[in-house]
Design a protein around this motif. Structure first.
Motif, short mmCIF file in Angstrom:
data_model
loop_
_atom_site.label_atom_id
_atom_site.label_comp_id
_atom_site.label_asym_id
_atom_site.label_seq_id
_atom_site.Cartn_x
_atom_site.Cartn_y
_atom_site.Cartn_z
N THR A 42 -14.89 11.33 -5.16
CA THR A 42 -15.23 10.32 -6.16
C THR A 42 -13.99 9.58 -6.65
OG1 THR A 42 -15.00 11.91 -7.96
CG2 THR A 42 -17.17 11.74 -6.94
N ALA A 43 -14.23 8.49 -7.32
CA ALA A 43 -13.12 7.72 -7.90
C ALA A 43 -12.41 8.52 -8.98
CB ALA A 43 -13.64 6.40 -8.46
N SER A 44 -13.17 9.34 -9.69
CA SER A 44 -12.54 10.14 -10.75
C SER A 44 -11.59 11.18 -10.17
CB SER A 44 -13.60 10.81 -11.62
OG SER A 44 -14.33 11.74 -10.88
N SER A 45 -11.90 11.73 -9.00
CA SER A 45 -10.98 12.68 -8.39
C SER A 45 -9.69 11.97 -7.94
CB SER A 45 -11.63 13.41 -7.22
OG SER A 45 -11.93 12.52 -6.17
N PHE A 46 -9.82 10.74 -7.47
CA PHE A 46 -8.63 9.98 -7.09
C PHE A 46 -7.77 9.68 -8.31
CE2 PHE A 46 -6.52 5.87 -6.67
CZ PHE A 46 -5.65 6.17 -5.63
N VAL A 47 -8.38 9.20 -9.38
CA VAL A 47 -7.65 8.87 -10.60
C VAL A 47 -7.00 10.12 -11.19
CG1 VAL A 47 -7.91 8.05 -12.98
CG2 VAL A 47 -9.01 6.82 -11.11
N THR A 48 -7.72 11.22 -11.18
CA THR A 48 -7.18 12.47 -11.72
C THR A 48 -5.96 12.92 -10.94
OG1 THR A 48 -9.38 13.16 -12.46
CG2 THR A 48 -7.72 14.88 -12.23
N SER A 49 -6.03 12.88 -9.62
CA SER A 49 -4.87 13.29 -8.82
C SER A 49 -3.70 12.34 -9.00
CB SER A 49 -5.25 13.40 -7.34
OG SER A 49 -5.56 12.13 -6.81
N PHE A 50 -3.98 11.06 -9.15
CA PHE A 50 -2.92 10.08 -9.36
C PHE A 50 -2.23 10.31 -10.71
CE2 PHE A 50 -1.39 5.89 -10.75
CZ PHE A 50 -0.62 5.54 -9.65
N VAL A 51 -3.02 10.55 -11.75
CA VAL A 51 -2.46 10.78 -13.09
C VAL A 51 -1.67 12.08 -13.12
CG1 VAL A 51 -3.08 11.30 -15.48
CG2 VAL A 51 -4.14 9.38 -14.31
N ILE A 52 -2.20 13.13 -12.52
CA ILE A 52 -1.50 14.42 -12.52
C ILE A 52 -0.17 14.32 -11.79
CG2 ILE A 52 -1.58 16.78 -11.59
CD1 ILE A 52 -4.55 16.82 -12.34
N SER A 53 -0.13 13.67 -10.63
CA SER A 53 1.13 13.56 -9.91
C SER A 53 2.14 12.71 -10.67
CB SER A 53 0.91 12.99 -8.51
OG SER A 53 0.47 11.65 -8.56
N THR A 54 1.69 11.69 -11.37
CA THR A 54 2.60 10.87 -12.16
C THR A 54 3.14 11.64 -13.36
OG1 THR A 54 1.39 8.89 -11.49
CG2 THR A 54 2.83 8.69 -13.40
N VAL A 55 2.28 12.40 -14.03
CA VAL A 55 2.72 13.19 -15.18
C VAL A 55 3.72 14.27 -14.74
CG1 VAL A 55 1.92 14.87 -16.91
CG2 VAL A 55 0.70 12.74 -16.59
N VAL A 56 3.45 14.91 -13.61
CA VAL A 56 4.39 15.91 -13.08
C VAL A 56 5.74 15.25 -12.77
CG1 VAL A 56 4.86 17.40 -11.09
CG2 VAL A 56 2.65 17.49 -12.23
N GLY A 57 5.71 14.05 -12.22
CA GLY A 57 6.95 13.33 -11.93
C GLY A 57 7.74 13.03 -13.19
N VAL A 58 7.07 12.66 -14.25
CA VAL A 58 7.75 12.36 -15.51
C VAL A 58 8.32 13.64 -16.12
CG1 VAL A 58 7.39 11.60 -17.89
CG2 VAL A 58 6.45 10.27 -16.02
N ILE A 59 7.50 14.69 -16.18
CA ILE A 59 7.94 15.93 -16.81
C ILE A 59 9.12 16.54 -16.07
CG2 ILE A 59 7.26 18.31 -17.30
CD1 ILE A 59 4.46 17.22 -17.97
N PHE A 60 9.00 16.68 -14.76
CA PHE A 60 10.05 17.32 -14.00
C PHE A 60 11.16 16.35 -13.59
CE2 PHE A 60 6.55 20.31 -13.50
CZ PHE A 60 7.20 21.48 -13.87
N GLY A 61 11.04 15.10 -13.95
CA GLY A 61 12.10 14.14 -13.68
C GLY A 61 12.99 13.87 -14.89
#
Length: 78
Positions: A42-61
């Protein structure tokens, strides 16, 4: 200068998340050919994975970006 390092971390993790999503979706479609039920992406699974990977990039960056921004480039090259 910190924004440059942080932006790099976010871009790399977002691209990694996008690539992972594409590979996972492809694998799910292949596996669903052998199962009695279809894989639903679904589109929500795509958006969720995109948001999670971006948040992980910010936190660990943040920490590496802060450390790299605090260093004097002249001292590093010596």
């Amino acid at each position: 200068m910190m924004i440059q390092f942080l932006l790099e971390a976010v871009i790399l993790t977002t691209l990694g998340g996008l690539l992972g999503f594409i590979m996972g979706a492809g694998l799910a479609m292949i596996i669903s050919q052998f199962l009695p039920f279809p894989a639903v992406i679904t589109a929500s699974s795509f958006v969720t994975s995109f948001v999670i990977s971006t948040v992980v990039g910010v936190i660990f960056g943040i920490l590496p970006a802060r450390q790299a921004a605090d260093k004097n480039l002249i001292d590093i090259l010596k």
